[in-house]
Scaffold this motif. Structure first.
Motif, PDB file in Angstrom:
ATOM      1  N   ILE A 240       2.599  -7.114   6.998  1.00  0.00           N
ATOM      2  CA  ILE A 240       2.192  -6.481   8.257  1.00  0.00           C
ATOM      3  C   ILE A 240       1.094  -7.291   8.961  1.00  0.00           C
ATOM      4  O   ILE A 240       1.059  -7.362  10.193  1.00  0.00           O
TER       5      ILE A 240
ATOM      6  N   LYS B 139       3.016 -17.636   4.835  1.00  0.00           N
ATOM      7  CA  LYS B 139       3.158 -17.537   3.371  1.00  0.00           C
ATOM      8  C   LYS B 139       2.665 -18.786   2.640  1.00  0.00           C
ATOM      9  O   LYS B 139       2.000 -18.687   1.615  1.00  0.00           O
TER      10      LYS B 139
ATOM     11  N   ALA C 200       0.829  -1.215   0.000  1.00  0.00           N
ATOM     12  CA  ALA C 200       0.000   0.000   0.000  1.00  0.00           C
ATOM     13  C   ALA C 200       0.859   1.259   0.000  1.00  0.00           C
ATOM     14  O   ALA C 200       0.561   2.229  -0.709  1.00  0.00           O
TER      15      ALA C 200
ATOM     16  N   SER D 257      -1.873 -10.214   2.948  1.00  0.00           N
ATOM     17  CA  SER D 257      -1.839 -10.465   4.406  1.00  0.00           C
ATOM     18  C   SER D 257      -0.529 -11.036   4.939  1.00  0.00           C
ATOM     19  O   SER D 257      -0.404 -11.235   6.143  1.00  0.00           O
TER      20      SER D 257
HETATM   21  N1  AR6 Z   1       5.457  -5.548  -4.552  1.00  0.00           N
HETATM   22  C1  AR6 Z   1       5.072  -6.823  -4.279  1.00  0.00           C
HETATM   23  N2  AR6 Z   1       4.982  -7.334  -3.034  1.00  0.00           N
HETATM   24  C2  AR6 Z   1       5.333  -6.520  -2.015  1.00  0.00           C
HETATM   25  C3  AR6 Z   1       5.766  -5.183  -2.195  1.00  0.00           C
HETATM   26  C4  AR6 Z   1       5.815  -4.696  -3.541  1.00  0.00           C
HETATM   27  N3  AR6 Z   1       6.181  -3.449  -3.824  1.00  0.00           N
HETATM   28  N4  AR6 Z   1       6.012  -4.637  -0.972  1.00  0.00           N
HETATM   29  C5  AR6 Z   1       5.770  -5.607  -0.052  1.00  0.00           C
HETATM   30  N5  AR6 Z   1       5.375  -6.750  -0.675  1.00  0.00           N
HETATM   31  P1  AR6 Z   1       1.869  -6.010   3.192  1.00  0.00           P
HETATM   32  P2  AR6 Z   1      -0.571  -7.054   4.507  1.00  0.00           P
HETATM   33  C6  AR6 Z   1       4.957  -8.049  -0.083  1.00  0.00           C
HETATM   34  O1  AR6 Z   1       2.486  -5.682   4.504  1.00  0.00           O
HETATM   35  O2  AR6 Z   1       0.209  -8.045   5.302  1.00  0.00           O
HETATM   36  C7  AR6 Z   1      -0.424  -1.757   5.077  1.00  0.00           C
HETATM   37  O3  AR6 Z   1      -0.132  -0.836   6.100  1.00  0.00           O
HETATM   38  C8  AR6 Z   1       5.326  -8.313   1.355  1.00  0.00           C
HETATM   39  O4  AR6 Z   1       6.638  -8.849   1.427  1.00  0.00           O
HETATM   40  O5  AR6 Z   1       1.945  -5.007   2.097  1.00  0.00           O
HETATM   41  O6  AR6 Z   1      -1.813  -7.493   3.832  1.00  0.00           O
HETATM   42  C9  AR6 Z   1      -1.846  -1.656   4.580  1.00  0.00           C
HETATM   43  O7  AR6 Z   1      -2.287  -0.304   4.556  1.00  0.00           O
HETATM   44  C10 AR6 Z   1       4.272  -9.329   1.756  1.00  0.00           C
HETATM   45  O8  AR6 Z   1       4.668 -10.646   1.346  1.00  0.00           O
HETATM   46  O9  AR6 Z   1       0.282  -6.326   3.337  1.00  0.00           O
HETATM   47  C11 AR6 Z   1      -2.593  -2.497   5.574  1.00  0.00           C
HETATM   48  O10 AR6 Z   1      -2.916  -1.787   6.745  1.00  0.00           O
HETATM   49  C12 AR6 Z   1       3.041  -8.939   0.938  1.00  0.00           C
HETATM   50  O11 AR6 Z   1       3.532  -8.055  -0.074  1.00  0.00           O
HETATM   51  C13 AR6 Z   1      -1.608  -3.600   5.915  1.00  0.00           C
HETATM   52  O12 AR6 Z   1      -0.335  -3.067   5.622  1.00  0.00           O
HETATM   53  C14 AR6 Z   1       1.950  -8.239   1.741  1.00  0.00           C
HETATM   54  O13 AR6 Z   1       2.513  -7.392   2.714  1.00  0.00           O
HETATM   55  C15 AR6 Z   1      -1.810  -4.835   5.073  1.00  0.00           C
HETATM   56  O14 AR6 Z   1      -0.921  -5.848   5.489  1.00  0.00           O
END
Ligand code: AR6
Length: 176
Positions: free
Chosen positions: A125, A130, A41, A122
């Motif tokens: 954060i 996984k 995000a 998910s």
């Molecule tokens: N491209 C692809 N994957 C990514 C990237 C990227 N640029 N950056 C991170 N990942 P997360 P969540 C991976 O934390 O757990 C935010 O604050 C990362 O390594 O983005 O669903 C939102 O606003 C992980 O495997 O999402 C929500 O409040 C995956 O993407 C909350 O975090 C998801 O990590 C959502 O948390």
């Protein structure tokens, strides 16, 4: 295994930054308030510019497991689908992740899109394991492409690390 054909459609796995994808839509790992925080995000907010958060503010929010669609600002994709995955520990996480995936596919289909890229929803954060995420999301997409009428032809999983890519490759191989 990096791809699986389902009839005329395909599920593909790649390693990369989802904000660089030129699929019709990219999926954001969102929260129910639709406030773009860190992780995927944060990258979308930084690279896409303020219009995406503004559109999210007008929508206001959605339930966990839901997905809403906005424009994509300065990104290469045309749309961002904001999918709200579960936070680990809140309960009923598997079903919520399945719903978030399926609702994203429905939003893409409603717009007549051909391609969409997902992150591992998910698993950052929000703390979801996984391998479990890979099994659920891959099965949900495969099931949707098999059973539903959809314009989608190309569903990509864009994984952030080599390790994440390997987890998804293994899950794709184990899928019947
Ligand atoms: N491209 C692809 N994957 C990514 C990237 C990227 N640029 N950056 C991170 N990942 P997360 P969540 C991976 O934390 O757990 C935010 O604050 C990362 O390594 O983005 O669903 C939102 O606003 C992980 O495997 O999402 C929500 O409040 C995956 O993407 C909350 O975090 C998801 O990590 C959502 O948390």
């Amino acid at each position: 295994m990096d791809q699986k054909r389902i009839g005329t459609k395909v599920i593909r796995l790649i390693r990369g930054d989802i904000t660089e994808m030129d699929t019709d839509a990219i999926v954001n790992a969102a929260n129910a308030q639709l406030v773009l925080g860190g992780g995927v995000a944060g990258a979308i907010r930084t690279k896409g510019g303020p219009s995406i958060q503004e559109e999210c503010n007008r929508i206001g929010g959605t339930h966990v497991g839901g997905a809403v669609i906005t424009g994509a600002g300065n990104l290469k994709a045309r749309y961002v689908i904001h999918a709200v995955g579960p936070r680990m520990g809140e309960g009923d996480e598997d079903r919520k992740l399945e719903n978030a995936t399926r609702n994203s596919l429905l939003r893409a289909t409603e717009k007549g899109l051909k391609s969409v890229a997902f992150p591992a929803i998910s698993t950052g954060i929000f703390g979801f394991p996984k391998d479990r995420c890979a099994r659920i999301m891959l099965n949900t997409v495969a099931d949707f492409l098999k059973r539903e009428e959809t314009t989608l032809e190309d569903v990509v999983f864009c994984l952030w690390s080599e390790e994440d890519l390997q987890v998804f490759q293994k899950a794709l191989e184990e899928m019947e």
